[in-house]
Design a protein around this motif. Structure first.
Motif, PDB file in Angstrom:
ATOM      1  N   ASN A  97       0.812  -1.224   0.000  1.00 33.35           N
ATOM      2  CA  ASN A  97       0.000   0.000   0.000  1.00 33.35           C
ATOM      3  C   ASN A  97       0.848   1.279   0.000  1.00 33.35           C
ATOM      4  OD1 ASN A  97      -2.495  -1.404  -0.008  1.00 33.35           O
ATOM      5  ND2 ASN A  97      -2.300  -1.746   2.206  1.00 33.35           N
ATOM      6  N   ILE A  98       2.029   1.153  -0.595  1.00 35.57           N
ATOM      7  CA  ILE A  98       2.892   2.327  -0.777  1.00 35.57           C
ATOM      8  C   ILE A  98       2.749   2.792  -2.225  1.00 35.57           C
ATOM      9  CG2 ILE A  98       5.259   3.189  -0.826  1.00 35.57           C
ATOM     10  CD1 ILE A  98       5.921   1.122   1.349  1.00 35.57           C
ATOM     11  N   ALA A 100      11.329   0.814   2.407  1.00 39.88           N
ATOM     12  CA  ALA A 100      11.664   0.175   3.683  1.00 39.88           C
ATOM     13  C   ALA A 100      11.541   1.169   4.833  1.00 39.88           C
ATOM     14  CB  ALA A 100      13.083  -0.400   3.619  1.00 39.88           C
ATOM     15  N   TRP A 101      11.973   2.407   4.597  1.00 38.15           N
ATOM     16  CA  TRP A 101      11.862   3.416   5.662  1.00 38.15           C
ATOM     17  C   TRP A 101      10.396   3.644   6.018  1.00 38.15           C
ATOM     18  CZ3 TRP A 101       9.472   8.131   6.275  1.00 38.15           C
ATOM     19  CH2 TRP A 101       9.823   8.839   7.432  1.00 38.15           C
ATOM     20  N   ILE A 102       9.536   3.700   5.028  1.00 35.90           N
ATOM     21  CA  ILE A 102       8.105   3.898   5.295  1.00 35.90           C
ATOM     22  C   ILE A 102       7.566   2.759   6.159  1.00 35.90           C
ATOM     23  CG2 ILE A 102       5.815   3.888   4.214  1.00 35.90           C
ATOM     24  CD1 ILE A 102       7.078   5.458   1.878  1.00 35.90           C
ATOM     25  N   LEU A 103       7.947   1.527   5.810  1.00 40.40           N
ATOM     26  CA  LEU A 103       7.466   0.377   6.584  1.00 40.40           C
ATOM     27  C   LEU A 103       8.006   0.391   8.009  1.00 40.40           C
ATOM     28  CD1 LEU A 103       7.742  -2.400   3.836  1.00 40.40           C
ATOM     29  CD2 LEU A 103       5.671  -1.220   4.636  1.00 40.40           C
ATOM     30  N   GLU A 104       9.220   0.924   8.184  1.00 40.59           N
ATOM     31  CA  GLU A 104       9.815   1.017   9.527  1.00 40.59           C
ATOM     32  C   GLU A 104       9.073   2.005  10.415  1.00 40.59           C
ATOM     33  OE1 GLU A 104      13.812   2.179   8.757  1.00 40.59           O
ATOM     34  OE2 GLU A 104      14.365   0.287   7.777  1.00 40.59           O
ATOM     35  N   GLN A 105       8.276   2.892   9.814  1.00 37.48           N
ATOM     36  CA  GLN A 105       7.603   3.939  10.586  1.00 37.48           C
ATOM     37  C   GLN A 105       6.207   3.539  11.067  1.00 37.48           C
ATOM     38  OE1 GLN A 105       9.752   6.373  11.290  1.00 37.48           O
ATOM     39  NE2 GLN A 105      11.050   5.160   9.891  1.00 37.48           N
ATOM     40  N   ARG A 106       5.821   2.274  10.828  1.00 41.12           N
ATOM     41  CA  ARG A 106       4.505   1.844  11.284  1.00 41.12           C
ATOM     42  C   ARG A 106       4.378   2.051  12.788  1.00 41.12           C
ATOM     43  NH1 ARG A 106       4.108  -3.810   7.794  1.00 41.12           N
ATOM     44  NH2 ARG A 106       3.262  -2.877   5.875  1.00 41.12           N
ATOM     45  N   ILE A 117       1.314  18.060   0.325  1.00 36.87           N
ATOM     46  CA  ILE A 117       2.187  16.909   0.583  1.00 36.87           C
ATOM     47  C   ILE A 117       2.444  16.782   2.082  1.00 36.87           C
ATOM     48  CG2 ILE A 117       4.530  16.018   0.259  1.00 36.87           C
ATOM     49  CD1 ILE A 117       4.496  17.335  -2.522  1.00 36.87           C
ATOM     50  N   GLU A 118       2.725  17.916   2.720  1.00 37.44           N
ATOM     51  CA  GLU A 118       3.029  17.901   4.156  1.00 37.44           C
ATOM     52  C   GLU A 118       1.832  17.471   4.999  1.00 37.44           C
ATOM     53  OE1 GLU A 118       6.535  21.106   4.883  1.00 37.44           O
ATOM     54  OE2 GLU A 118       4.551  21.983   4.601  1.00 37.44           O
ATOM     55  N   LYS A 119       0.633  17.716   4.512  1.00 37.59           N
ATOM     56  CA  LYS A 119      -0.572  17.413   5.288  1.00 37.59           C
ATOM     57  C   LYS A 119      -1.112  15.998   5.040  1.00 37.59           C
ATOM     58  CE  LYS A 119      -1.018  21.416   7.350  1.00 37.59           C
ATOM     59  NZ  LYS A 119      -0.914  21.535   8.827  1.00 37.59           N
ATOM     60  N   LEU A 120      -0.470  15.239   4.152  1.00 41.06           N
ATOM     61  CA  LEU A 120      -0.911  13.861   3.950  1.00 41.06           C
ATOM     62  C   LEU A 120      -0.797  13.087   5.269  1.00 41.06           C
ATOM     63  CD1 LEU A 120       0.717  13.006   0.483  1.00 41.06           C
ATOM     64  CD2 LEU A 120      -1.728  13.173   0.986  1.00 41.06           C
ATOM     65  N   PRO A 121      -1.699  12.168   5.527  1.00 43.54           N
ATOM     66  CA  PRO A 121      -1.698  11.462   6.812  1.00 43.54           C
ATOM     67  C   PRO A 121      -0.682  10.332   6.896  1.00 43.54           C
ATOM     68  CG  PRO A 121      -3.531  10.719   5.469  1.00 43.54           C
ATOM     69  CD  PRO A 121      -2.881  11.823   4.703  1.00 43.54           C
ATOM     70  N   VAL A 122       0.145  10.171   5.845  1.00 42.58           N
ATOM     71  CA  VAL A 122       1.151   9.108   5.819  1.00 42.58           C
ATOM     72  C   VAL A 122       2.514   9.722   5.507  1.00 42.58           C
ATOM     73  CG1 VAL A 122      -0.507   7.340   5.108  1.00 42.58           C
ATOM     74  CG2 VAL A 122       0.702   8.688   3.363  1.00 42.58           C
ATOM     75  N   PRO A 123       3.597   9.021   5.853  1.00 46.26           N
ATOM     76  CA  PRO A 123       4.931   9.566   5.561  1.00 46.26           C
ATOM     77  C   PRO A 123       5.217   9.623   4.063  1.00 46.26           C
ATOM     78  CG  PRO A 123       5.107   7.353   6.499  1.00 46.26           C
ATOM     79  CD  PRO A 123       3.679   7.772   6.632  1.00 46.26           C
ATOM     80  N   VAL A 124       5.886  10.679   3.667  1.00 48.76           N
ATOM     81  CA  VAL A 124       6.251  10.893   2.263  1.00 48.76           C
ATOM     82  C   VAL A 124       7.777  10.970   2.167  1.00 48.76           C
ATOM     83  CG1 VAL A 124       5.987  12.360   0.233  1.00 48.76           C
ATOM     84  CG2 VAL A 124       4.127  12.184   1.899  1.00 48.76           C
ATOM     85  N   VAL A 125       8.337  10.207   1.229  1.00 47.44           N
ATOM     86  CA  VAL A 125       9.788  10.165   1.046  1.00 47.44           C
ATOM     87  C   VAL A 125      10.146  10.739  -0.319  1.00 47.44           C
ATOM     88  CG1 VAL A 125      11.844   8.697   0.931  1.00 47.44           C
ATOM     89  CG2 VAL A 125       9.973   8.108   2.484  1.00 47.44           C
ATOM     90  N   ALA A 126      11.131  11.627  -0.356  1.00 45.12           N
ATOM     91  CA  ALA A 126      11.712  12.078  -1.612  1.00 45.12           C
ATOM     92  C   ALA A 126      12.878  11.154  -1.929  1.00 45.12           C
ATOM     93  CB  ALA A 126      12.196  13.518  -1.501  1.00 45.12           C
ATOM     94  N   ALA A 127      12.774  10.412  -3.023  1.00 48.10           N
ATOM     95  CA  ALA A 127      13.837   9.498  -3.459  1.00 48.10           C
ATOM     96  C   ALA A 127      14.595  10.194  -4.587  1.00 48.10           C
ATOM     97  CB  ALA A 127      13.237   8.181  -3.927  1.00 48.10           C
ATOM     98  N   ILE A 128      15.739  10.752  -4.244  1.00 50.38           N
ATOM     99  CA  ILE A 128      16.437  11.702  -5.111  1.00 50.38           C
ATOM    100  C   ILE A 128      17.519  10.981  -5.910  1.00 50.38           C
ATOM    101  CG2 ILE A 128      17.703  13.878  -5.142  1.00 50.38           C
ATOM    102  CD1 ILE A 128      16.509  14.296  -2.232  1.00 50.38           C
TER     103      ILE A 128
END
Length: 718
Positions: free
Chosen positions: A13-14, A199-205, A95-106
């Motif tokens: 669900n990412i 992986a970082w997103i999943l670590e933040q559960r 983007i900042e107000k989304l209820p889930v973490p957002v990652v910039a993959a640069i």
């Protein structure tokens, strides 16, 4: 789904949003706005969303704002710019107000608006690659970061740490950016980027704060403190004073950025973002911003991109370079060449002089090692490429030979005759002369079609410009090879046609000559220097003359007269020239290197030599001439000379004139170059002012026909 922003949801669900806009780069324009808005709308409808990754399908992440849009904004259209800027910011805030973490993959460069997008994400991961560069360089284009960059970076890093990134436009690679706090972590390669982001997103559960920006957490305080901190108040005063001294009030962007930084310390984030939008909208329509965008982006791309390089010739690469003369210019060229992998032979009359030339590189590399910008091993590799020599035999097989001895025609001719045969087949001979006509110098060559001028600027290893000069018989292929060498050396080349002094040397001399004329007429030298600095040059005209040296200037004047290239009676500022001769012959004041010129130099500093006032100052004359006339006399002289060069074909393009004047001879950045200055001053207004100055001070201020014609046609210099 949009064609520009690819939207993919995986089994965890990412959602990965991949920016893939039309064209070679992602840029912040209408297409970007539509793509990001569409993605946010779709994300809002996801019921089981775990997180979001924003990345790019291009080699760069986001290249920044579309300058084609910005440069068209005109005075009176500030409200429209404000509304559009707020529209972009609302998306970033979304983007900042989304209820889930957002990652910039640069994956590549994230500059300007690209970094602003990243700062709106909760976590920032980049590939540890040379392709990755992050920063907010808008100030270099006369702009400020308008997508929240000033506010968010000040809030993230604190006032003092954010200062160099905002006011100086400092850029960093991936690893240094992590150390500075702009990014959170790096991965080894492109393949690891998206897996690590997910992986970082999943670590933040279970970690509710992972989806909340630090500044949106109750009780958040800006690192280092707000304006109430005494140390911050002192820093604001210190930086404001330093900035004013540096820009002299001629560049609005840095001052606006500082103002927004201070406001960020005082108000909440959303209010600060709105203030930033207002300042951005005001700045975009200023002539300074338009001039700098035109010069440092559009015309720079034209020049560096090969506008003046002849078509139809394959790109060439120099592997072996010969340099004749180990003085200041030769040693700088040698270091620049060795740094980019070219093998260099630097020949001088004694081995001691040749070794001294190599030692220059050794000292320069040691400084880079000390600053952490080079390893010991890499420095040794560079030094190993430089071979000091006193023998012509060591020059055999060179692809290119650059003569960099002092301005003496007989010496240059003898070197051409004795070493030209050392060139490899198809090799090019270049002279680093700054004033002597290439056509004349090529007279000693057995193959003048392979002879060209390459005028470097001192210090060569730091100055970015090369002025390439074509003689009457220089071939197009030779020009292409010289252009390619300049780019290989990581220099910006402008191409001009032959004349005494070419473009840069004859133009840089005009405000110096005018300053001498002003003093000779009776104007206070201190006043001349002070008003000169107000134009925005790096140093005043008197200080510049001392660095160039009065003796060298007079030697050039005399050499051109003796060669029949000019006549003494045609000197546009005869009183100024006589003043310099008097200083040199009667007072032994030939410039700083000769012990002093217009200035006295002591351990405590420098000051205007009192003898100038004693010999030349006339209070009555000084009182009759206003500061505006002094300022315009100093500034209009190089502008008029640039017009003459364009009119007579010395300058091939307007872009070469603007870039050459800024990067080679210190034209103030706010002008956008000496020819662009006319556009924003007003072409007809410029003609009128020239005629006023001509009536008061002489025919050297007469407007050239080329600008009169432009005014009559209602055209600009483009």
């Amino acid at each position: 789904m949009t064609t520009s922003f690819l939207y993919e949801k995986d089994s965890d669900n990412i959602v990965t949003v991949t920016m893939d806009m039309r064209g070679s780069v992602n840029a912040i324009n209408d297409e970007f706005i539509d793509g990001l808005r569409s993605s946010l709308e779709k994300l809002a409808g996801e019921a089981d969303l775990a997180g979001v990754v924003i990345t790019s399908a291009k080699k760069t992440f986001v290249a920044g704002g579309d300058l084609n849009d910005l440069v068209t904004a005109q005075p009176g259209e500030e409200h429209g710019v404000f509304v559009r800027t707020e529209e972009i910011k609302a998306l970033f805030r979304g983007i900042e107000k989304l209820p889930v973490p957002v990652v910039a993959a640069i994956n590549g460069a994230a500059l300007g608006g690209g970094l602003e997008l990243c700062l709106a994400c909760n976590y920032r991961i980049a590939v540890d690659s040379k392709a990755v560069m992050v920063g907010l360089p808008e100030v270099g284009l006369g702009l400020l970061p308008g997508g929240g960059g000033v506010v968010r970076l000040t809030t993230l890093l604190g006032f003092e740490k954010a200062f160099p990134f905002l006011i100086e436009g400092k850029k960093l690679g991936a690893a240094p950016a992590v150390a500075a706090g702009l990014l959170h972590e790096t991965v080894a390669d492109q393949e690891a980027l998206l897996p690590r982001a997910k992986a970082w997103i999943l670590e933040q559960r279970g970690n509710e704060l992972a989806a909340v920006q630090p500044w949106d957490v109750r009780g958040f305080k800006i690192p280092g403190g707000g304006e109430e901190q005494p140390s911050i108040r002192q820093a604001i005063v210190f930086y404001a004073a330093g900035l004013r001294k540096k820009t002299r009030g001629l560049l609005p962007a840095p001052e606006m950025i500082l103002d927004i930084m201070v406001e960020t310390l005082r108000v909440d984030l959303d209010t600060a973002l709105r203030i930033e939008s207002r300042q951005f909208a005001q700045l975009v329509t200023t002539p300074e911003a338009k001039n700098m965008i035109n010069a440092f982006f559009f015309q720079m791309n034209q020049v560096a991109g090969g506008q003046s390089r002849p078509k139809g010739f394959e790109k060439s690469t120099v592997s072996r370079l010969g340099i004749l003369g180990g003085g200041m210019m030769g040693q700088g060229i040698a270091m620049s060449a060795a740094m980019v992998g070219i093998s260099v032979v630097i020949k001088d009359v004694t081995m001691e002089s040749a070794e001294k030339a190599k030692a220059y590189s050794e000292k320069g590399l040691a400084k880079l090692i000390q600053k952490g910008r080079m390893t010991e091993a890499a420095a040794q590799d560079v030094l190993a490429r430089i071979k000091p020599s006193i023998s012509n035999d060591d020059l055999q097989g060179c692809d290119f030979i650059i003569e960099a001895v002092f301005e003496n025609v007989e010496l240059k001719h003898s070197l051409t005759k004795s070493t030209e045969s050392c060139l490899a087949e198809g090799g090019v001979w270049a002279s680093n002369t700054s004033t002597l006509p290439i056509t004349s110098l090529s007279g000693a060559s057995s193959n003048p079609s392979n002879f060209i001028g390459m005028h470097f600027f001192s210090p060569v290893d730091r100055m970015p410009l090369v002025e390439i000069i074509c003689g009457a018989e220089t071939s197009e292929e030779t020009l292409a090879k010289a252009f390619d060498l300049a780019r290989q050396l990581k220099k910006t080349p402008i191409v001009v046609n032959d004349s005494p002094g070419f473009y840069t040397s004859r133009t840089i001399g005009t405000p110096i000559q005018e300053a001498a004329q002003l003093i000779a007429e009776g104007i206070n030298a201190v006043r001349v220097e002070s008003v000169g600095k107000s134009v925005g040059w790096p140093v005043g005209p008197l200080a510049l003359q001392d660095e160039v040296s009065q003796k060298l200037s007079l030697d050039i004047i005399d050499a051109q007269i003796s060669m029949g290239l000019s006549k003494a009676e045609d000197d546009p500022t005869p009183q100024g020239t006589a003043l310099m001769r008097c200083l040199l012959t009667e007072h032994k004041r030939g410039g700083r290197v000769h012990g002093g010129g217009y200035y006295e130099y002591t351990e405590a500093g420098k000051h205007i030599w009192p003898g100038l006032r004693e010999m030349y100052f006339n209070a009555e004359v000084d009182g009759e001439v206003n500061d505006q006339d002094i300022r315009d006399r100093l500034l209009f002289r190089p502008v008029i000379e640039s017009l003459v060069c364009l009119e007579t074909g010395v300058l091939r393009t307007v872009a070469d004139g603007n870039i050459g004047s800024i990067m080679g001879i210190g034209a103030p950045a706010w002008t956008g170059g000496y020819l662009q200055f006319i556009n924003t001053y007003g072409v007809q207004r410029f003609v009128d002012r020239c005629r006023e100055l001509e009536a008061k001070y002489g025919k050297r201020f007469a407007p050239p026909a080329i600008v009169i014609d432009k005014a009559a046609a209602g055209e600009l210099f483009q």
